[in-house]
Design an enzyme around this catalytic site. Sequence first.
Site, mmCIF file in Angstrom:
data_model
loop_
_atom_site.group_PDB
_atom_site.id
_atom_site.type_symbol
_atom_site.label_atom_id
_atom_site.label_comp_id
_atom_site.label_asym_id
_atom_site.label_seq_id
_atom_site.Cartn_x
_atom_site.Cartn_y
_atom_site.Cartn_z
ATOM 1 N N ARG A 169 63.690 53.357 8.900
ATOM 2 C CA ARG A 169 63.159 52.931 10.418
ATOM 3 C C ARG A 169 64.025 54.270 11.192
ATOM 4 N NH1 ARG A 169 60.446 50.433 7.948
ATOM 5 N NH2 ARG A 169 59.837 48.921 7.909
ATOM 6 N N CYS A 217 57.847 44.149 14.292
ATOM 7 C CA CYS A 217 58.998 44.034 13.923
ATOM 8 C C CYS A 217 60.399 44.373 15.067
ATOM 9 C CB CYS A 217 59.729 43.791 12.522
ATOM 10 S SG CYS A 217 58.104 43.075 11.459
ATOM 11 N N GLU A 287 64.977 47.420 16.668
ATOM 12 C CA GLU A 287 64.636 48.495 16.438
ATOM 13 C C GLU A 287 64.083 48.842 17.730
ATOM 14 O OE1 GLU A 287 61.470 48.040 13.565
ATOM 15 O OE2 GLU A 287 62.824 47.328 12.441
#
Length: 301
Positions: A169, A217, A287
């Site tokens: 990520r 997410c 994130e």
Amino acid sequence: MKAPLMNIPNDFQSNRLLKDFTTFGIGGPAKHFVEVRTLSAMQQVLHYCHQNKLPFFILGKGSNSLFDDRGFNGVVIANRIDFLEKIQPDQWHVGAGYSFSLLGSQTARQGFSGLEFASGIPASVGGAVYMNAGANGRETAESLISVEFVNSQGELIHFNRSDLSFHYRTSPFQKLPGAIVSATFQLTPSETAREKQLAIIDYRKKTQPYKAKSAGCVFRNPDCGHAGALIDQAGLKGKAIGDAEVSTVHANFVINRGMASSQDILALIHHIQIEVKARTGVELESEVRCIAYEPSKADAC
């Protein structure tokens, strides 16, 4: 044919509500807002921002961004560079504003494997490269062979994949001011690509709050397991602060039930981190990109 020059700053719009451009459906007005559809336009806008010392934020599909309720005191540049061209039998050159989900389904239908996981991810190609988006054991960087980038001075830079270091990520572009404008992918012929892509989208619809307002997410998976499982074990499914709620379908999704503020979302993210740390000792890392009203840069929440 050479693209016409933009009429800057007349092409800038004032006070566009950013909640209309994000999947969270949250965000106040941008002081300036402009849609960019060509490489030359992106160069012109970034050069103008540089010359006039205007802070800017590059916006794709807004699927991983949480804007302040007060908005953004700078220039929000919506990247709409959305071309797609097949340059080799197994290579695609794609504009950064192109739908990543559509790219995954189109290449799979043509019998190529590598981006099936993109189906259903509400990101632009540029956003996927920026975040090194991934799912189902695959990441964007695995199929990437080059990236075209315009820096904050408006200069075009070509990066080969070997020039770039990607991790879970993360990408080097998260520390480079400017805009991804295109990317080239190389995929692998596969007779089962379409079948795999359809299975992924079917699974995603069954296991994620597919139609809810969310940023996907919220937390990176820690080394010890899955963030969603840890949040579920902490008994936080359905936990709400204001109109922000931990999804009852998938615990690693925070959803906007309708009128959630950015502060509701931030408070719930913080609550989840505290509860999971207290129960498991694991520190969850967000994130989601939180964009401050008075920006110097966009950071994780």
